[in-house]
Structure formats: C-alpha cells, structure tokens
Design a protein around this motif. Structure first.
Motif, PDB file in Angstrom:
ATOM      1  N   UNK A  44       2.588 -43.286  22.956  1.00  0.00           N
ATOM      2  CA  UNK A  44       1.586 -43.159  21.904  1.00  0.00           C
ATOM      3  C   UNK A  44       2.255 -44.192  20.509  1.00  0.00           C
ATOM      4  N   UNK A  45       1.565 -43.596  19.091  1.00  0.00           N
ATOM      5  CA  UNK A  45       2.169 -44.050  18.202  1.00  0.00           C
ATOM      6  C   UNK A  45       3.355 -44.300  17.497  1.00  0.00           C
ATOM      7  N   UNK A  46       4.129 -43.470  17.969  1.00  0.00           N
ATOM      8  CA  UNK A  46       5.741 -43.592  17.879  1.00  0.00           C
ATOM      9  C   UNK A  46       5.980 -44.964  17.929  1.00  0.00           C
ATOM     10  N   UNK A  47       5.547 -46.003  18.876  1.00  0.00           N
ATOM     11  CA  UNK A  47       5.795 -47.283  19.301  1.00  0.00           C
ATOM     12  C   UNK A  47       5.855 -48.311  17.587  1.00  0.00           C
ATOM     13  N   UNK A  48       4.875 -47.509  16.552  1.00  0.00           N
ATOM     14  CA  UNK A  48       5.084 -48.335  15.206  1.00  0.00           C
ATOM     15  C   UNK A  48       6.576 -47.624  14.724  1.00  0.00           C
ATOM     16  N   UNK A  49       6.911 -46.811  14.589  1.00  0.00           N
ATOM     17  CA  UNK A  49       8.365 -46.210  14.139  1.00  0.00           C
ATOM     18  C   UNK A  49       9.495 -47.088  14.693  1.00  0.00           C
ATOM     19  N   UNK A  50       9.628 -47.303  15.736  1.00  0.00           N
ATOM     20  CA  UNK A  50      10.649 -47.760  16.695  1.00  0.00           C
ATOM     21  C   UNK A  50      10.886 -49.176  16.172  1.00  0.00           C
ATOM     22  N   UNK A  51       9.393 -49.658  15.660  1.00  0.00           N
ATOM     23  CA  UNK A  51       9.006 -50.924  15.873  1.00  0.00           C
ATOM     24  C   UNK A  51       8.996 -51.469  14.077  1.00  0.00           C
ATOM     25  N   UNK A  52       9.409 -50.601  13.889  1.00  0.00           N
ATOM     26  CA  UNK A  52       9.183 -50.488  12.074  1.00  0.00           C
ATOM     27  C   UNK A  52      11.121 -50.705  11.949  1.00  0.00           C
ATOM     28  N   UNK A  53      11.645 -49.886  13.068  1.00  0.00           N
ATOM     29  CA  UNK A  53      13.011 -49.517  11.879  1.00  0.00           C
ATOM     30  C   UNK A  53      14.047 -51.084  12.694  1.00  0.00           C
TER      31      UNK A  53
END
Length: 397
Positions: A44-53
């Motif tokens: 789910x939305x954790x993809x935005x965390x990885x992309x941000x990193x």
C-alpha cells in the motif's frame, strides 16, 4: 505468503515478457515500474516512504557532485538508518524504557502505538546503504538515476533478499535472452516452494513444543531436543526456500543474484557456517560493519570486539527484540572462541594424521551444528523463556 498468490505469478509472467520485448534502454524502467506496482499492491501507501528515501538519496548525490562536502553521504546513510530505526526499533526502545522505569517505580509517560513494519524495509535499507557507500568510494559503473531505481525496486528480492550489489546487478540489464534461464528459474522456484510449503511446514509440526512456554512445560527432555533440532531445520528450509524463489524468479529476467545458502549445516566451524548461511547478509555485515571497525587488522582484543559488534547488528537486523540481540551475541561469542582456538590453541598441537581427518571433520560438523542449534533457543523465544528452555535441555531444571 506472497509466493502462493496466483496473481503474483501472473504478474511475474507479464513483467518478464515485457522486460524482454522492450529495447535494452527501457528495461530499467520496466523493473522500476514492476517493483512499484508489486510493492503498492502488497504494502500500500508505504511505497511513498521508499520512493521518498530514494529520491532524497538521489538529490543528495546530485548535490555532492556539485558541491564538495564530507557530510552529504554520511547524512544520506544516517537518514536511511533512522527511518529503519523508527519503524522497526522505536517500539522496542519505548518498551525497554518503560520496563526500566517501572523497575525503579518511576512513571515513564511516552508511549508508542505498534507501528506497522513496511514490507522488506530491512533489505531495502541495506541495499540503499550499500549503494551510497559504493557510490562515495567511486566503485559503481556509470548509470542514470533509473539504474538505482531499478536496482532498489527489483521486486524478486525486495521482500526476502538476497542482498544484491549494484555493480554486479546493473550490467546484467543488458544481457541477451537465454532460453536456459527459463527452466533453471522455474526449477529453482519449484525447489524453493517445496522447501517452504512442504518441508518447513511439515517439520514445523515436530518443532511445535518449543514455540510456547506451555508447550515447553508439557514436554519431556527428549521431545524438547527433537523439537529444537526440528526448528533448526524449519528455519533453514524457510529462509533458503524464500531465497531459492527469489533467485529463480530473478533468473527468469536473465539476472543472477547472490546465492544465500550453501549447505550451512555441513560447516566445520562457526566461521565457515557464516560463509554458508545467509551469505549475502554476512558479506554485507563484513563489508560495512566489520571492516570499518578495523576487521582483523587490529589487536586481538579489538578483533573480538569487532566480531561482537558485527554479530549484535546481525541479531538486531533479524528482529526488534532483545532475544535476537542475545542470539547475535551468542554467535559473536562462538566466533571469538573459534578465532582464539585457531590463533592461539591449534598451532601448539601437531597436525592431525590423515587417518584421523574424517573423524575430526565429522566431530567439527557436529560441534558446529550443536552450537547453532542451541543458539536457536534465543531466536524463537524471549530471553527468560529461552533461558528456561536451555536449563531444561541440559537437565538443570
């Protein structure tokens, strides 16, 4: 489990076909898009965390290329570690402080809700740190930012490894299609699924008594030993099964990723065990923890300290609980004992006669397996329960 989802395998097939039909220069984009799609579906939305990193890391790398500064790369690495620490270890830290304050009858007000651990964040963080360190050292081939994105979001290894190296992974994106990769990949996937779904799940029934304190209390000594040995094989078939599936899936794309297990229970020493068990993790820890601490090029007491630090990190990486720290330190102690024996004790004795070598080999394998098996007590149970089981196993309680 992701790998039992038929939709996952349909996704693998579609992505693999697309990977081969597009021009070589587009392949990294296919892998990046596939990884984002895979991760979004399952996490789910954790993809935005990885992309941000990754985006922040790329911006810092670009800044470093324009402005000479010693702190940019360390800042990027520290940021990745802090994100991992927040999601994986903040709960452990707060609970520990609460227990300490309650022990001295003092209130400890801060609390933390149980955080959901982002899927595969440990592997993601270690690969990102690898990339940043090797980029700083100038060891990476020339590439565009999409190369990093394809590497980090290569979905076959995102969840359970193995931990890849960018300089090995990236050139393979230009490899031609080879038919032999298909049967090899499918066969390796089949072996992994058999290990995970048949062997691990079946043997887990035998290991059941040591999973709970109630099971331990209700079992006799022989049952506990059989269950612990069974659990040792459950861990192997589970971990190596996941690795086989990842290695086989990667090979469908013509990409060779590191082997992770090589008959670890045939190791003749604990040092050899760590050259056979979770090989990519051991290599990462050696390269980015043990060597920076000084490795074996320092005084013997410092070498022992370096080994203990490295294996403590290994324990923490496996799980956010103190029993994993104890497990890692247990292996650190075994490595220190082995090194002391090799350096200080063994040279004082005459060489083993040839006719005795088969026997000493079997004995070495048995001793190593025994040590590894005993350490599993603190892998499966909290510290106090693990200690209670250890006492039971040796007839001390």
């Amino acid at each position: 489990m992701i790998y039992t989802d038929w939709l996952y395998w349909l996704f693998v097939l579609a992505t693999c076909i697309l990977f081969y039909v597009v021009p070589y220069r587009v392949r990294p984009y296919v892998l990046f898009a596939g990884g984002v799609t895979f991760y979004t579906y399952y996490a789910g939305s954790f993809i935005f965390l990885l992309l941000s990193e990754v985006i922040i890391a790329l911006l810092l790398i670009y800044w470093a290329s324009k402005k000479s500064s010693k702190w940019i790369y360390p800042a990027a690495i520290l940021g990745a570690v802090l994100v991992l620490g927040y999601f994986k270890y903040s709960g452990m830290l707060i609970e520990t402080l609460q227990e300490l304050f309650s022990f001295i009858n003092q209130p400890f007000l801060p609390t933390v809700e149980q955080l959901i651990l982002p899927l595969g964040i440990s592997y993601f963080t270690f690969e990102l740190i690898h990339y940043l360190v090797e980029r700083k050292r100038g060891n990476l081939p020339e590439h565009k930012p999409i190369g990093l994105l394809a590497f980090i979001f290569f979905f076959p290894t995102m969840v359970a490894g193995p931990i890849k190296q960018f300089q090995v992974f990236y050139p393979q994106l230009q490899a031609r299609f080879q038919w032999e990769n298909i049967p090899y990949g499918i066969g390796r996937i089949g072996i992994g699924l058999f290990k995970k779904l048949v062997l691990a799940e079946s043997i887990k029934l035998i290991a059941a008594p040591i999973y709970t304190e109630a099971g331990i209390a209700q079992s006799d000594l022989s049952t506990l030993w059989i269950a612990l040995i069974a659990y040792t094989f459950v861990i192997y078939f589970d971990f190596s099964g996941y690795s086989d599936i990842a290695i086989g899936t990667a090979r469908l794309f013509g990409i060779v990723v590191p082997e992770n297990f090589r008959n670890p229970y045939m190791a003749r020493s604990i040092a050899e065990f760590w050259n056979r068990w979770h090989i990519s993790l051991g290599a990462w820890l050696t390269r980015y923890v043990y060597f920076p601490l000084g490795g074996s090029r320092v005084s013997q007491p410092r070498v022992y300290f370096n080994l203990m630090c490295t294996m403590t990190v290994s324990g923490l990486w496996h799980g956010a609980a103190w029993n994993f720290v104890v497990w890692g330190m247990f292996h650190g102690v075994m490595l220190c004992i082995h090194r002391f024996f090799v350096k200080e004790v063994k040279p004082k004795f005459p060489p083993v006669p040839k006719w005795l070598k088969p026997g000493t080999t079997v004995l070495s394998i048995a001793i190593t397996f025994f040590g590894v098996t005993i350490s599993r007590v603190f892998f499966v149970l909290p510290i106090l329960a693990g200690w209670e089981l250890t006492l039971r196993l040796f007839g001390l309680k």
